[in-house]
Design an enzyme around this catalytic site. Structure first.
Site, PDB file in Angstrom:
ATOM      1  N   ASN A  13      12.556  26.126  33.345  1.00 43.05           N
ATOM      2  CA  ASN A  13      11.663  26.968  34.143  1.00 43.05           C
ATOM      3  C   ASN A  13      11.030  26.232  35.321  1.00 43.05           C
ATOM      4  OD1 ASN A  13      10.604  25.936  31.536  1.00 43.05           O
ATOM      5  ND2 ASN A  13       8.630  26.446  32.431  1.00 43.05           N
ATOM      6  N   THR A  17       5.916  49.923  15.468  1.00 42.88           N
ATOM      7  CA  THR A  17       6.471  51.071  16.189  1.00 42.88           C
ATOM      8  C   THR A  17       7.021  50.613  17.536  1.00 42.88           C
ATOM      9  OG1 THR A  17       4.932  52.528  15.082  1.00 42.88           O
ATOM     10  CG2 THR A  17       5.908  53.370  17.120  1.00 42.88           C
ATOM     11  N   GLN A  74      14.816  32.058  31.472  1.00 40.87           N
ATOM     12  CA  GLN A  74      14.964  31.886  32.923  1.00 40.87           C
ATOM     13  C   GLN A  74      16.383  32.161  33.402  1.00 40.87           C
ATOM     14  OE1 GLN A  74      12.627  31.542  35.128  1.00 40.87           O
ATOM     15  NE2 GLN A  74      10.899  31.081  33.790  1.00 40.87           N
ATOM     16  N   CYS A 134      -3.702  22.880  34.848  1.00 46.33           N
ATOM     17  CA  CYS A 134      -5.097  22.479  34.699  1.00 46.33           C
ATOM     18  C   CYS A 134      -5.547  22.843  33.289  1.00 46.33           C
ATOM     19  CB  CYS A 134      -5.934  23.203  35.726  1.00 46.33           C
ATOM     20  SG  CYS A 134      -7.490  22.391  35.997  1.00 46.33           S
ATOM     21  N   SER A 179      13.312  37.546  28.252  1.00 52.53           N
ATOM     22  CA  SER A 179      11.983  38.129  28.470  1.00 52.53           C
ATOM     23  C   SER A 179      12.044  39.102  29.639  1.00 52.53           C
ATOM     24  CB  SER A 179      10.997  37.001  28.784  1.00 52.53           C
ATOM     25  OG  SER A 179       9.772  37.536  29.223  1.00 52.53           O
ATOM     26  N   GLY A 180      11.496  40.312  29.445  1.00 53.29           N
ATOM     27  CA  GLY A 180      11.579  41.350  30.474  1.00 53.29           C
ATOM     28  C   GLY A 180      10.977  40.960  31.814  1.00 53.29           C
ATOM     29  N   HIS A 181       9.793  40.327  31.773  1.00 55.61           N
ATOM     30  CA  HIS A 181       9.075  40.160  33.049  1.00 55.61           C
ATOM     31  C   HIS A 181       9.667  39.089  33.952  1.00 55.61           C
ATOM     32  CE1 HIS A 181       6.290  36.602  32.289  1.00 55.61           C
ATOM     33  NE2 HIS A 181       6.752  36.809  31.069  1.00 55.61           N
ATOM     34  N   GLY A 205       9.282  36.735  25.560  1.00 57.59           N
ATOM     35  CA  GLY A 205      10.145  35.572  25.324  1.00 57.59           C
ATOM     36  C   GLY A 205       9.556  34.641  24.281  1.00 57.59           C
TER      37      GLY A 205
HETATM   38  N1  PLP Z   1      10.821  30.265  27.853  1.00 56.89           N
HETATM   39  C1  PLP Z   1      10.863  29.932  29.149  1.00 56.89           C
HETATM   40  C2  PLP Z   1      11.927  28.993  29.633  1.00 56.89           C
HETATM   41  C3  PLP Z   1       9.925  30.460  30.038  1.00 56.89           C
HETATM   42  O1  PLP Z   1       9.965  30.112  31.319  1.00 56.89           O
HETATM   43  C4  PLP Z   1       8.927  31.342  29.533  1.00 56.89           C
HETATM   44  C5  PLP Z   1       7.883  31.874  30.421  1.00 56.89           C
HETATM   45  O2  PLP Z   1       7.514  31.264  31.405  1.00 56.89           O
HETATM   46  C6  PLP Z   1       8.952  31.668  28.174  1.00 56.89           C
HETATM   47  C7  PLP Z   1       9.909  31.107  27.362  1.00 56.89           C
HETATM   48  C8  PLP Z   1       7.945  32.610  27.583  1.00 56.89           C
HETATM   49  O3  PLP Z   1       8.230  33.941  27.957  1.00 56.89           O
HETATM   50  P1  PLP Z   1       7.091  35.074  27.845  1.00 56.89           P
HETATM   51  O4  PLP Z   1       6.174  34.854  29.006  1.00 56.89           O
HETATM   52  O5  PLP Z   1       7.822  36.362  27.937  1.00 56.89           O
HETATM   53  O6  PLP Z   1       6.428  34.886  26.547  1.00 56.89           O
END
Ligand code: PLP
Length: 386
Positions: free
Chosen positions: A151, A237, A179, A325, A199-201, A70
């Site tokens: 987020n 790639t 999100q 932190c 973002s995949g994760h 992301g």
């Molecule tokens: N944008 C938002 C709103 C997010 O919550 C996050 C990750 O917490 C990101 C961007 C960044 O994504 P990535 O961890 O895939 O770089």
């Protein structure tokens, strides 16, 4: 372990792992190779692209560019579009964006772009009047970037309205939907958004894969130069297994979006109601009526979130604080500060975020363990003053 930190990252869906495995074990060729063994993987990239496009309601899958995360998508959207715009753009964003948007905006500011960071109210909603004023008064080409959902609090911005306002001013709108994707319905044929990051994760694919939607006709210069992958928009790639994984995760999300959202909202609401009724001084941050279905951000007045998080961690519950932190000192959340949440609440914020894999038993366990932890914290820790 009870995992309630799904806005930080999500577990990879078993179906996603299964879809990816052949691309490590057997179909590991390079899509750019001329031989069939390599080039046949292109088909799977195209299939994944179709699935990402379907989740986002993009009219053409060629509008999807695969990236590494992301953050890369956000960087590419802002820096790439700014570089492609003729003249110096004025950048429009909000005070509560993720660092992956605020960082590129700060870089553009250093390079001479004007940057307006729109404020939010106490519920986390954008000051649309301030936004309209900037749009009306600025003559430079506009490059706007707003998140679909926050987020930390889950608060959802009015993307259709933002899109209409930016378009009226002939500007370009990028939306950070990292999100929102998979949690809220997205239909890019209906909302006037020019670029959008996922973002995949965050949606049960692995870490290290993302995508940027670029509406046909929107000019974005590449960040990575080299090969001609992704139609020369992003060299390197292709990460075939992860691209396939992202495609599968998007397919699952699209199939289950309504049932997942309802189930997650039920779990989140039960957790939130249980915490508010059993913990003194607990307050929800952000508009509860306009949030992601999976998120609640709760402050425990006069407590330090860090301590609460560590005590929860001791009993196997994963959450996140509203503070980070940094170099030994606790940095308060810029999101809660922008919402003018009082200091005695900012420091005590804990974010709970569920997913399709969260169970009723998980919520029961947190509701059993959290109240005594808060009580103990109240006895042990010094009060935070306003
Ligand atoms: N944008 C938002 C709103 C997010 O919550 C996050 C990750 O917490 C990101 C961007 C960044 O994504 P990535 O961890 O895939 O770089």
């Amino acid at each position: 372990m009870v995992y309630l930190d799904n806005n930080a990252t999500t577990p990879v869906a078993p179906e996603v792992v299964e879809a990816m495995l052949p691309f490590f074990e057997t179909h590991w060729g390079n899509p750019s190779s001329l031989h069939t063994f390599g080039s046949s993987t292109k088909l799977h990239i195209d299939e994944a692209r179709d699935k990402v496009a379907a989740l986002l309601g993009a009219s053409d899958s060629s509008e999807i560019i695969f990236t590494s995360c992301g953050s890369e998508s956000n960087n590419m959207a802002l820096l790439g579009a700014a570089s492609a715009i003729r003249g110096t753009p004025h950048v429009l964003t909000s005070q509560v964006e993720h660092a992956a948007v605020l960082g590129p905006c700060a870089k553009l500011e250093k390079e001479g772009c004007g940057v307006s960071r729109i404020s939010v109210d106490g519920r986390g909603h954008l000051d649309l009047d301030a936004l309209k004023t900037v749009l009306a008064e600025c003559d430079d080409p506009m490059l706007a970037s707003f998140m679909w959902a926050n987020n930390e609090t889950g608060v959802v911005f009015p993307v259709s309205e933002l899109g209409a306002l930016v378009r009226e001013a002939d500007g370009i709108l990028h939306v950070d939907a990292v999100q929102a994707a998979g949690k809220l319905p997205i239909n890019l044929q209906k909302v006037p958004v020019d670029m959008l990051s996922i973002s995949g994760h965050k949606l049960h694919a692995p870490k290290g894969i993302g995508a940027l939607y670029v509406r046909r006709g929107t000019r974005v210069d590449p960040l990575l130069l080299g090969g001609h992958q992704e139609r020369a928009r992003r060299a390197g790639t292709e990460n075939v297994p992860y691209i396939v994984g992202l495609g599968k995760a998007c397919e699952l999300a699209l199939e289950q979006i309504d049932t997942d959202a309802r189930r997650e909202a039920d779990l989140r609401d039960r957790l939130e109601a249980g915490i508010l009724s059993s913990c003194k001084g607990a307050v929800v941050n952000g508009d509860p009526e306009c949030r992601l279905p999976n998120t609640t951000n709760i402050s425990f007045e006069h407590l330090e979130g860090e301590g609460t998080l560590l005590m929860l961690d001791d009993v196997g519950i994963c959450t996140s604080t509203g503070a980070a932190c940094e170099s030994g000192s606790i940095e308060s959340s810029h999101v809660l500060k922008a919402m003018a949440v009082p200091t005695a609440l900012v420091q005590g914020a804990i974010r709970f975020s569920v997913s399709r894999y969260t169970t009723d038993e998980d919520i029961d366990y947190v509701l059993e363990r959290l109240p005594p932890i808060i009580e103990r914290q109240r006895i042990l820790s010094p009060r935070i003053k306003n």
